[in-house]
Every structure is written in structure tokens, then in C-alpha cells.
Design a protein around this motif. Structure first.
Motif: not given
Length: 210
Positions: A81, A104, A107-108
């Protein structure tokens, strides 16, 4: 880097190995989050994964194998990612986009990051070094981008301060997971990203004359 820790399986079907190990990893993350690595038994890992202890041992040999699979898989997801960071422009906006993507991602993968950093010290030495090398590679993506921004005159930073800035970015992102009991009660994710990015790029000191 050559793989330093081989997780052996008595099963020959590669697709089945991947499927079962995904189940093991998913169950282990939940279990390690709740009880920790040392307090979790292989029987409990098997139950969390949805099959018997005998089936578990067809795909791993030790409890440390499970922890290694957890850590290795998390880093594979992170690397996949974050791969686009290498293509970001050497500008402040490019750096901001890279930070946003990383935060982010944290967070995931909240639970996964917490488990990985709390428990990776229990890995065998060679497996731990392999995992740490993946961490260095991840931080290196930000170091390369920060250095490019500095070379382009976008940042007033140079020399040994550049790798330290990369570590700051990584650790500040991970804080969203490690200290979620506090920061996630105070801020939304968007607010957290905004405040952290502002502090990372502009600091806390009020500019003279402002």
C-alpha cells in the motif's frame, strides 16, 4: 533480502497453505490482542483460526512461526500500500499525500500494528532481523522522499536530520494505533492527520513577527 525464517508445512498444496495461514493470522491477531503472545496457547490459536490443533500443526511448527507469519504478512500489506510513495513528487504536497496514505493505513491496521510491535521481540533472532529489515525499508521510503524534498529546496533540513525526520513521520503515524485509547477519543482521523502533519512540517514555534 533472502528470507531468514522458513515456516515449514507438511501440506503440499500452495493455495491451501495460503488460505489456512490467512485464517491462522486472522485468528492469532485477535487472540494476541486480547491475551498477548506468551499467554496464548497453540490450542487457542487453532480454535481462533477455526480448526483443530492437529490441523494447525500441518501448517506451522511452533507458536513463534505464527507470530512470524503475522508480522511478515502485515509488512507485506504495508509495503504494497505504500509502494506509491516512491512515485510522489518531491514537493510539500507530495510529502503530505504520502503521510496521509500512511496514517490511513495505520488506521486500517490498528490491531495488527499493536500486536506486531508489542510481540515481535518474541521472534527468533534471525526472524526478528528479517522483520526489522522490512521496517527499515518502510522508513526508507519516507527518508528518500524527505531527502528529495530537501534537495529540491522544499524543506530546510539536511544531513543526519533527514533519516530522523523519516522516523518521526513513521512513529507519529503509529501513535494513532499505540495510543488510540487517548488520541482516538480526542480527534477524528482527519483531524489527527492534519495536526500531526502541521507539527511535522512547521513545528511548534510561532514564526517571528507573526
Amino acid at each position: 533480502m533472502e528470507l531468514k525464517h522458513e515456516v515449514k508445512s507438511s501440506v503440499k498444496d500452495g493455495e491451501l497453505i495460503e488460505k489456512r495461514r490467512d485464517q491462522i493470522i486472522e485468528g492469532a491477531v485477535r487472540l494476541f490482542k486480547e491475551k498477548g503472545f506468551h499467554r496464548s496457547t497453540t490450542r487457542e490459536i487453532a480454535k481462533a483460526a477455526g480448526f483443530s490443533i492437529g490441523t494447525l500443526y500441518e501448517y506451522i511448527r511452533t507458536k513463534e512461526d505464527v507470530l512470524y507469519l503475522v508480522c511478515d504478512t502485515i509488512y507485506d500489506q504495508v509495503q504494497s500500500r505504500l509502494s506509491g510513495i516512491a512515485d510522489e513528487e518531491a514537493t510539500i504536497d507530495g510529502l503530505k499525500r504520502a503521510i496521509d496514505v500512511y496514517y490511513r493505513l495505520v488506521d486500517d491496521l490498528n490491531d495488527e500494528f499493536v500486536v506486531m510491535y508489542q510481540e515481535s521481540k518474541s521472534l527468533p533472532p534471525k526472524a526478528l532481523e528479517y522483520v526489522l529489515e522490512k521496517e527499515r525499508t518502510m522508513t526508507g521510503l519516507f527518508e528518500t522522499l524527505v531527502r528529495a524534498c530537501a534537495d529540491a529546496g522544499e524543506l530546510r533540513i539536511s544531513g543526519p536530520a533527514i533519516p530522523l525526520a523519516a522516523h518521526h513521520i513513521v512513529i507519529q503515524g503509529q501513535m494513532w494505533a499505540f495510543r488510540r485509547w487517548a488520541v482516538q477519543k480526542l480527534y477524528t482521523l482527519d483531524e489527527y492527520i492534519g495536526f500531526q502533519t502541521e507539527q511535522l512540517l512547521n513545528g511548534l514555534v510561532k514564526p517571528a513577527g507573526e
